[in-house]
Design an enzyme around this catalytic site. Structure first.
Site, PDB file in Angstrom:
ATOM      1  CG  MET A  99      14.116 150.663  32.137  1.00 56.75           C
ATOM      2  SD  MET A  99      12.471 149.915  32.327  1.00 56.75           S
ATOM      3  CE  MET A  99      11.438 151.346  32.484  1.00 56.75           C
ATOM      4  CB  THR A 154      18.431 155.562  29.709  1.00 52.56           C
ATOM      5  OG1 THR A 154      19.262 156.570  30.271  1.00 52.56           O
ATOM      6  CG2 THR A 154      19.285 154.431  29.169  1.00 52.56           C
ATOM      7  CG  ASP A 155      13.093 155.777  31.107  1.00 53.87           C
ATOM      8  OD1 ASP A 155      13.951 155.254  31.866  1.00 53.87           O
ATOM      9  OD2 ASP A 155      12.048 155.194  30.773  1.00 53.87           O
ATOM     10  CB  ALA A 156      13.794 159.428  35.102  1.00 52.95           C
TER      11      ALA A 156
END
Length: 135
Positions: free
Chosen positions: A22, A17-19
């Site tokens: 997601m 995931t990203d920050a």
């Protein structure tokens, strides 16, 4: 969802995931690959022979992904695989990521069967071709 597709459950961890929590777009190919490897294993074609030497392998030649809805941290998703087309040394798969009954992402994956020694396209083993035709 068609019932004849291979389904592989995947839990989404931080690493994908990203920050924003997601799944990062660059993590999707790995998620699709994990399901393909498990599908091949379920068909009786693990990644290595019993003596540890790989006979041949599929290499991705094209990957087209449509990101339909964001996949989120800690979601359990199902990744599906089904044969769209095949030839002597090539295979095209349709793969989808589902969360419950909602389509999250879909991909068309083109693969070439390569000889493990010279890394050139060669005919798939007949028993593999037969198993794929049964799908």
């Amino acid at each position: 969802r068609p019932m004849n597709q291979f389904n592989w459950p995947v839990r989404i961890y931080w690493e994908a995931t990203d920050a924003a929590g997601m799944v990062y777009h660059g993590a999707y190919p790995g998620i699709f690959e994990q399901a393909r490897v498990e599908w091949m294993r379920a068909l009786g074609f693990g990644q290595a022979r019993p003596d540890g030497m790989v006979q041949g392998f599929f290499a991705v030649t094209k990957l087209d992904i449509d990101y339909v809805r964001p996949v989120l941290l800690d979601q359990e998703v199902s990744v599906t695989c089904s044969v769209s087309a095949s030839g002597a040394s090539r295979l095209i798969l349709a793969q989808n990521i589902w969360h419950q009954e909602e389509l999250m992402a879909k991909a068309m994956v083109s693969l070439a069967w390569l000889d493990a020694t010279n890394k050139r396209p060669t005919r798939m083993p007949q028993e593999l071709k037969q198993k794929l035709q049964e799908q």
